[in-house]
Design an enzyme around this catalytic site. Structure first.
Site, PDB file in Angstrom:
ATOM      1  N   HIS A  33      62.737 -42.069  71.127  1.00  0.00           N
ATOM      2  CA  HIS A  33      63.923 -43.073  71.403  1.00  0.00           C
ATOM      3  C   HIS A  33      63.639 -44.255  70.373  1.00  0.00           C
ATOM      4  O   HIS A  33      64.458 -45.061  70.498  1.00  0.00           O
ATOM      5  CB  HIS A  33      63.716 -43.389  72.776  1.00  0.00           C
ATOM      6  CG  HIS A  33      64.186 -42.420  73.719  1.00  0.00           C
ATOM      7  ND1 HIS A  33      65.424 -42.068  73.816  1.00  0.00           N
ATOM      8  CD2 HIS A  33      63.467 -42.016  74.768  1.00  0.00           C
ATOM      9  CE1 HIS A  33      65.399 -41.315  74.664  1.00  0.00           C
ATOM     10  NE2 HIS A  33      64.261 -41.425  75.565  1.00  0.00           N
ATOM     11  N   ASP A  35      63.904 -32.193  75.015  1.00  0.00           N
ATOM     12  CA  ASP A  35      63.458 -33.315  75.949  1.00  0.00           C
ATOM     13  C   ASP A  35      64.743 -33.563  76.667  1.00  0.00           C
ATOM     14  O   ASP A  35      66.039 -33.567  76.035  1.00  0.00           O
ATOM     15  CB  ASP A  35      63.201 -34.563  75.438  1.00  0.00           C
ATOM     16  CG  ASP A  35      62.735 -35.738  76.329  1.00  0.00           C
ATOM     17  OD1 ASP A  35      61.500 -35.718  76.527  1.00  0.00           O
ATOM     18  OD2 ASP A  35      63.629 -36.496  76.877  1.00  0.00           O
ATOM     19  N   HIS A  79      66.246 -36.083  77.592  1.00  0.00           N
ATOM     20  CA  HIS A  79      66.953 -37.435  77.101  1.00  0.00           C
ATOM     21  C   HIS A  79      67.211 -37.201  75.541  1.00  0.00           C
ATOM     22  O   HIS A  79      66.694 -36.431  74.611  1.00  0.00           O
ATOM     23  CB  HIS A  79      66.192 -38.423  77.319  1.00  0.00           C
ATOM     24  CG  HIS A  79      65.798 -38.664  78.632  1.00  0.00           C
ATOM     25  ND1 HIS A  79      64.841 -38.455  79.177  1.00  0.00           N
ATOM     26  CD2 HIS A  79      66.476 -39.382  79.548  1.00  0.00           C
ATOM     27  CE1 HIS A  79      64.495 -38.906  80.368  1.00  0.00           C
ATOM     28  NE2 HIS A  79      65.646 -39.356  80.601  1.00  0.00           N
ATOM     29  N   ASP A  86      60.689 -33.166  80.943  1.00  0.00           N
ATOM     30  CA  ASP A  86      61.406 -33.819  81.990  1.00  0.00           C
ATOM     31  C   ASP A  86      62.721 -32.918  82.385  1.00  0.00           C
ATOM     32  O   ASP A  86      63.370 -33.420  83.207  1.00  0.00           O
ATOM     33  CB  ASP A  86      61.750 -35.130  81.630  1.00  0.00           C
ATOM     34  CG  ASP A  86      61.923 -35.455  80.099  1.00  0.00           C
ATOM     35  OD1 ASP A  86      62.361 -34.443  79.369  1.00  0.00           O
ATOM     36  OD2 ASP A  86      62.044 -36.522  79.701  1.00  0.00           O
TER      37      ASP A  86
HETATM   38  C1  SP5 Z   1      60.531 -40.077  76.048  1.00  0.00           C
HETATM   39  C2  SP5 Z   1      61.371 -40.198  77.511  1.00  0.00           C
HETATM   40  O1  SP5 Z   1      61.415 -39.154  78.110  1.00  0.00           O
HETATM   41  N1  SP5 Z   1      61.753 -41.341  77.798  1.00  0.00           N
HETATM   42  C3  SP5 Z   1      62.725 -41.463  78.889  1.00  0.00           C
HETATM   43  C4  SP5 Z   1      63.161 -42.709  79.141  1.00  0.00           C
HETATM   44  C5  SP5 Z   1      64.058 -42.772  80.357  1.00  0.00           C
HETATM   45  N2  SP5 Z   1      63.849 -44.008  81.248  1.00  0.00           N
HETATM   46  C6  SP5 Z   1      65.043 -44.363  81.696  1.00  0.00           C
HETATM   47  C7  SP5 Z   1      64.957 -43.794  83.394  1.00  0.00           C
HETATM   48  C8  SP5 Z   1      64.045 -44.691  84.185  1.00  0.00           C
HETATM   49  C9  SP5 Z   1      64.152 -44.373  85.646  1.00  0.00           C
HETATM   50  N3  SP5 Z   1      63.072 -44.536  86.205  1.00  0.00           N
HETATM   51  C10 SP5 Z   1      62.969 -44.599  87.817  1.00  0.00           C
HETATM   52  C11 SP5 Z   1      62.156 -44.004  88.425  1.00  0.00           C
HETATM   53  C12 SP5 Z   1      62.397 -43.970  89.813  1.00  0.00           C
HETATM   54  N4  SP5 Z   1      62.120 -42.646  90.500  1.00  0.00           N
HETATM   55 ZN    ZN Z   2      62.791 -37.754  78.188  1.00  0.00          ZN
END
Ligand code: SP5
Ligand code: ZN
Length: 352
Positions: free
Chosen positions: A169, A205, A207, A294
């Site tokens: 990112h 990934d 994302h 993920d």
């Molecule tokens: C490298 C990578 O996989 N980065 C991903 C970043 C995504 N973050 C945004 C989502 C954040 C959500 N967090 C909430 C956790 C509650 N369970």
């Molecule tokens: Zn990711």
């Protein structure tokens, strides 16, 4: 089990301890826990992989080939300022001093003097804090990927780089999505600087890797192919749509496969096969895989339903390309399964 894949990592990953992220206005536990690196290393060691720790720092020229000098200066100065004055932001701390943006740059013609203002010029979200060890850890990740690339230049084969913090990112002048420096783009740049003519970066990934896409956008020599959660519902929301395909000399070198929530292995694998045939058409000399896990069914950030065993099938499909392959770690936040997912993935490669 394949024990011939060397594993590179940096001890600086253990200094990187983001405590919280700001999600929808709440402080919640940061998903990029140190336990992720521990999970991966202990699973790899248990399976007999040779884990090599790297030390030193990547050459500054490599960083500035991908990132803006002002951004690198910001990361360096902000990390040092926090180290000098750990109570800089007592609001959001969690035991480790960190700064987060509260405002985002809305004009380019002023340069705030306070870190609190500056950070909003160099960030895309509130998920990616800067801490005292941020610059050290981010460069440790880059070095891990670059050592892997060096190994491939010398000997070919398949190499795994345990890059944490991740990188896909990170943009030319912005951090985001837990990423500060773009490990894979810098590794691609390293390959190109060492006589490699064409590099494909395959990004499974969950994302979309907006930073790698930005890097590849105008380039004819770097192909970027991503399979990810559709940006209509999934982070990073602004990029990763199927009609984004690069520009100028880079038209057609960017390929995006956005998929719906709940995507399972059958649909996913059909798309993997399409991606692999696009890589074949491009004809690279080297493959970089930005491996994020993920997409696993039990991932706390996940929306896909892949199993641990599937990652072996995925790697086997990539292995058919018969290319020197650098695997760079990206996301994957279920600390229980992450190590097994990495081992499963690496087991799908046969050595060449
Ligand atoms: C490298 C990578 O996989 N980065 C991903 C970043 C995504 N973050 C945004 C989502 C954040 C959500 N967090 C909430 C956790 C509650 N369970
Ligand atoms: Zn990711």
């Amino acid at each position: 089990m394949n024990h011939e894949i060397p594993v590179y990592f940096s001890n600086s990953t253990f200094l990187h301890k983001p405590q919280v992220e700001v999600h929808r206005g709440d402080e919640v536990m940061h998903p990029d826990q140190v336990g992720r690196a521990e999970s991966i290393l202990s699973a790899l060691r248990a399976h007999g992989f040779d884990c090599i720790s790297v030390s030193g720092q990547p050459h500054g020229d490599l960083l500035s080939a991908v990132h803006a000098p002002e951004y690198l200066a910001f990361l360096s100065e902000a990390s040092h300022a926090i180290a000098r004055r750990p109570s800089l932001d007592p609001q959001i701390d969690g035991g480790v001093a960190a700064i987060y943006p509260s405002t985002f740059a809305f004009t380019d013609n002023r340069r705030p003097r306070q870190l609190e203002g500056t950070i909003g010029r160099y960030a895309i979200d509130t998920y990616t804090p800067v801490m005292a060890s941020t610059y050290v850890a981010a460069r440790g990740s880059v070095l891990t990927a670059v050592r892997g690339a060096e190994h491939i230049i010398a000997e070919g084969g398949v190499v795994y780089a345990l890059t944490r913090p991740p990188g896909h990112h990170a943009m030319r002048d912005r951090m985001g999505g837990y990423c500060y420096l773009n490990n894979a783009a810098i590794a691609a740049q390293y390959f190109i600087g060492h006589g490699v003519l064409r590099v494909s970066i395959f990004d499974p990934d969950l994302h979309h890797g907006n930073g790698i896409q930005e890097y590849a956008w105008h380039r004819p020599d770097v192909q970027y192919i991503s399979i990810h959660g559709d940006p209509s519902y999934c982070y990073p929301f602004y990029t990763g749509y199927a009609d984004e395909e690069g520009e100028g000399l880079g038209v057609g070198t960017v390929i995006n496969y956005p998929l719906r929530k709940g995507t399972g292995e059958r649909t996913y694998h059909r798309v993997v096969r399409q991606a692999v045939s696009k890589i074949q058409e491009f004809g690279p000399d080297v493959l970089i895989v930005t491996a994020g896990f993920d997409t696993h069914k039990d991932d706390p950030l996940g929306t896909f339903r892949l199993s641990t065993g599937y990652y072996r099938t995925l790697a086997h499909e990539l292995d058919k390309l018969d290319l020197p392959t650098l695997v760079v770690q990206e996301g994957g936040y279920n600390v229980r399964s992450l190590g097994f997912n990495v081992v499963s993935f690496l087991s799908g490669f046969s050595m060449k």
